[in-house]
Scaffold this motif. Structure first.
Motif, mmCIF file in Angstrom:
data_model
loop_
_atom_site.group_PDB
_atom_site.id
_atom_site.type_symbol
_atom_site.label_atom_id
_atom_site.label_comp_id
_atom_site.label_asym_id
_atom_site.label_seq_id
_atom_site.Cartn_x
_atom_site.Cartn_y
_atom_site.Cartn_z
ATOM 1 N N GLU A 35 0.891 -1.235 -0.042
ATOM 2 C CA GLU A 35 0.039 -0.115 0.023
ATOM 3 C C GLU A 35 1.033 1.325 -0.105
ATOM 4 O O GLU A 35 1.847 1.390 0.857
ATOM 5 C CB GLU A 35 -0.769 -0.081 1.220
ATOM 6 C CG GLU A 35 -1.813 1.079 1.343
ATOM 7 C CD GLU A 35 -2.422 1.288 2.609
ATOM 8 O OE1 GLU A 35 -3.877 1.401 2.661
ATOM 9 O OE2 GLU A 35 -2.052 1.064 3.774
ATOM 10 N N LEU A 36 0.484 2.051 -1.039
ATOM 11 C CA LEU A 36 1.655 3.401 -1.278
ATOM 12 C C LEU A 36 0.862 4.552 -0.039
ATOM 13 O O LEU A 36 -0.258 4.318 0.282
ATOM 14 C CB LEU A 36 1.405 3.755 -2.511
ATOM 15 C CG LEU A 36 2.037 2.737 -3.331
ATOM 16 C CD1 LEU A 36 1.875 3.282 -4.917
ATOM 17 C CD2 LEU A 36 3.827 2.903 -3.168
ATOM 18 N N PRO A 37 1.860 5.417 0.260
ATOM 19 C CA PRO A 37 1.441 6.441 1.280
ATOM 20 C C PRO A 37 0.219 7.241 0.869
ATOM 21 O O PRO A 37 -0.529 7.495 1.917
ATOM 22 C CB PRO A 37 2.632 7.426 1.185
ATOM 23 C CG PRO A 37 3.734 6.507 0.770
ATOM 24 C CD PRO A 37 3.367 5.436 0.154
ATOM 25 N N ALA A 38 0.162 7.646 -0.637
ATOM 26 C CA ALA A 38 -1.199 8.330 -0.751
ATOM 27 C C ALA A 38 -2.416 7.313 -0.465
ATOM 28 O O ALA A 38 -3.586 7.927 -0.151
ATOM 29 C CB ALA A 38 -1.100 8.600 -2.398
ATOM 30 N N GLU A 39 -2.477 6.197 -0.807
ATOM 31 C CA GLU A 39 -3.493 5.253 -0.604
ATOM 32 C C GLU A 39 -3.906 4.997 0.787
ATOM 33 O O GLU A 39 -4.933 5.303 1.120
ATOM 34 C CB GLU A 39 -3.270 3.914 -1.116
ATOM 35 C CG GLU A 39 -3.217 3.854 -2.790
ATOM 36 C CD GLU A 39 -2.402 2.430 -3.265
ATOM 37 O OE1 GLU A 39 -1.833 1.985 -2.456
ATOM 38 O OE2 GLU A 39 -2.535 2.249 -4.390
ATOM 39 N N ARG A 40 -2.763 5.047 1.602
ATOM 40 C CA ARG A 40 -2.654 4.883 3.150
ATOM 41 C C ARG A 40 -3.543 6.223 3.681
ATOM 42 O O ARG A 40 -4.419 6.269 4.346
ATOM 43 C CB ARG A 40 -1.647 4.755 3.559
ATOM 44 C CG ARG A 40 -1.576 4.342 5.155
ATOM 45 C CD ARG A 40 -0.320 3.942 5.655
ATOM 46 N NE ARG A 40 0.479 2.863 4.929
ATOM 47 C CZ ARG A 40 1.826 3.201 4.426
ATOM 48 N NH1 ARG A 40 2.366 4.154 4.593
ATOM 49 N NH2 ARG A 40 2.250 2.098 3.968
ATOM 50 N N LYS A 41 -3.059 7.197 3.130
ATOM 51 C CA LYS A 41 -3.634 8.564 3.443
ATOM 52 C C LYS A 41 -5.221 8.570 3.448
ATOM 53 O O LYS A 41 -5.816 9.069 4.444
ATOM 54 C CB LYS A 41 -2.973 9.774 2.807
ATOM 55 C CG LYS A 41 -3.542 10.995 3.178
ATOM 56 C CD LYS A 41 -2.940 12.193 1.955
ATOM 57 C CE LYS A 41 -3.603 13.307 2.255
ATOM 58 N NZ LYS A 41 -3.257 14.287 0.965
ATOM 59 N N LYS A 42 -5.520 8.161 2.198
ATOM 60 C CA LYS A 42 -6.933 8.403 1.883
ATOM 61 C C LYS A 42 -7.623 7.380 2.750
ATOM 62 O O LYS A 42 -8.784 7.526 3.300
ATOM 63 C CB LYS A 42 -7.205 8.011 0.526
ATOM 64 C CG LYS A 42 -6.813 8.909 -0.465
ATOM 65 C CD LYS A 42 -7.154 8.543 -1.993
ATOM 66 C CE LYS A 42 -6.616 9.510 -3.150
ATOM 67 N NZ LYS A 42 -6.741 9.049 -4.413
#
Length: 478
Positions: A297-304
């Motif tokens: 899971e990439l940071p942008a996906e995790r942020k969402k």
């Protein structure tokens, strides 16, 4: 408002966290004794042959997948010719016509506006050594430990229009490569650094202005300051009737200025040609499929996910999601106590305070606090056993691990007082002692409520339940 438009492109250099260097078996480590990790290959001795580190290719390809870039399953190494004391071969092994990856992009958010930044290419290359200039002796030294270190250069399109956008792009890229585990991302060690190409042009003009290159910026703050200074400098040059020179400049962080270093080379100055000692880099379909299947899971996906599932505010979600250490702490603690938003408040408050304090003192910012301790701390705040303030006060005792908060507050007699009788007595005492403030409050100065709460907390030695204090205070002041 300026009549000029800013155009910025970034070349980001990322040291890859492989065990050995790019073309030899020397250790890829930082901080060892000068020239202790050097062999005939990375020292540029004649007659030696480089052998490609396969793990570096994998790390570069994983980065490409994370930034939506196309991976060329066949790429070629080239020799980039230049002469400098820290380049023992008198050329750098890089990629030019056929790089490993091309045509990616990365979304950034600045002032609540999302913008897509194009990425031209990612190519593999070996790093140079390091020149060390003595402040007391009239000569310099060369340390070749870094020579041959594997790195990727990530070249953006000139799509950024402000220093803020450049920093946002860098932070997003840094979060990706650190979360992927392809680098430690330590900017002070040079593991993640960038060159910024900056130019300005009259608003409405399509042609680019003459660019300058700001070399080896190794902190987000320096990137911001250096670009802002360079924009102002170029505006002054043009408004004074001069012309901006194409050159490489260095940023002096003490004086907050940029200084000319040398005229800027063009690609033809490097006389690129394919390296005859290295075969083309070939990536099989099976390898590519495996790397795609293993993408985390990439940071942008995790942020969402933090925003939608846990209702954490965007800026706070980004701060945690972009840092793998904070992410792990939040997720492991939330498994033990299912109140992630409240745990996030502890992370963003007292935990970050302690981390920043240690970093300011030159220590590693990582703390030994255990997820079970963080989860228990959030739980005893919710139960009313202690207030958030007391939690913040005892936090320094928790960061080294081995201490649980509930036992600590009971041992020290810090359990929160919720007895309405005791609190009401303190409320009446404070009201009686401050008649002028009471009249002012009743006259409309409602912000004085904070003054009364502070006085009551002082009277109760910080142990009063804030909810009970506010309830009884409102009752008696009305």
């Amino acid at each position: 408002m300026s009549d000029f438009e800013v155009v910025i492109g970034l070349e980001v250099h990322v040291h890859l966290a492989t065990e050995s260097k790019l073309f030899c078996s020397c250790p890829n480590s930082f901080g060892d004794a000068p020239n202790s990790n050097v062999c005939e290959v990375c020292a540029g001795m004649p007659g030696v042959l480089p052998v490609l580190n396969k793990k570096a290719v994998e790390f570069a390809a994983r980065t490409a997948l994370a930034i939506n870039a196309a991976i060329n399953q066949q790429s070629v190494f080239a020799r980039k010719n230049y002469f400098y004391p820290d380049m023992p071969k008198d050329y750098q092994i890089s990629q030019y016509d056929l790089p490993l990856c091309e045509h990616g992009y990365l979304d950034i958010t600045v002032d609540n506006q999302t913008k897509c930044i194009g990425i031209t290419r990612i190519h593999l290359e070996d790093d140079a050594g390091k020149n060390i200039h003595s402040p007391t002796e009239n000569h310099s030294f060369v340390d070749l430990n870094r020579a041959g270190t594997p790195l990727i250069e990530i070249v953006s399109e000139p799509d950024m229009r402000s220093a803020e956008e450049a920093v946002a792009y860098l932070k997003a890229l840094h979060a990706i490569v650190v979360n992927l585990g392809v680098t430690n991302g330590n900017m002070e060690e040079g593991s993640f650094r960038c060159d910024a190409n900056v130019s300005i042009r009259p608003k409405g003009q399509k042609e680019f202005g003459t660019r300058t290159e700001l070399k080896n910026l190794n902190s987000f703050r320096h990137v911001q300051k250096a670009i802002e200074y360079e924009i102002a400098r170029q505006e002054d040059v043009i408004l004074d009737g001069g012309k901006v020179r194409q050159e490489t400049r260095l940023y002096d962080s003490v004086k907050n200025i940029t200084l000319a270093m040398r005229s800027k080379e063009d690609a033809e100055d490097y006389r690129y040609f394919p390296d005859p000692d290295l075969l083309p880099v070939c990536i099989s379909d099976e390898e590519l499929a495996l790397w795609k299947s293993q993408m985390p899971e990439l940071p942008a996906e995790r942020k969402k996910r933090f925003q939608t599932e846990w209702q954490i505010a965007e800026s706070e979600a980004e701060l945690i999601a972009f840092d793998p250490y904070l992410t792990g702490l939040l997720e492991k603690s939330a498994e033990l106590y299912n109140e992630p938003k409240k745990i996030a408040n502890l992370i963003l408050g007292p935990l970050l305070r302690e981390m920043n304090q240690r970093i300011a003192e030159g220590q590693d910012g990582k703390l030994a606090i255990e997820p079970k301790a963080l989860a228990e701390l959030a739980k005893i705040i919710d139960s009313g056993l202690i207030s958030f303030k007391i939690a913040a006060d005892i936090f320094p005792d928790l960061v080294n691990g081995g201490v649980m908060p509930e036992a600590l507050v009971k041992e020290r007699g810090l359990v929160q007082v919720s007895d309405t009788g005791a609190i009401e007595a303190a409320v009446l005492k404070v009201i009686a002692a401050n008649p002028a403030e009471v009249e002012a409050y009743k006259g409309g100065k409602t912000k004085l409520i904070g003054f009364f709460v502070g006085q009551i907390m002082r009277e109760m030695k910080g142990k009063a339940n804030p909810a009970v204090v506010n309830e009884l205070l409102a009752k008696h002041l009305s």
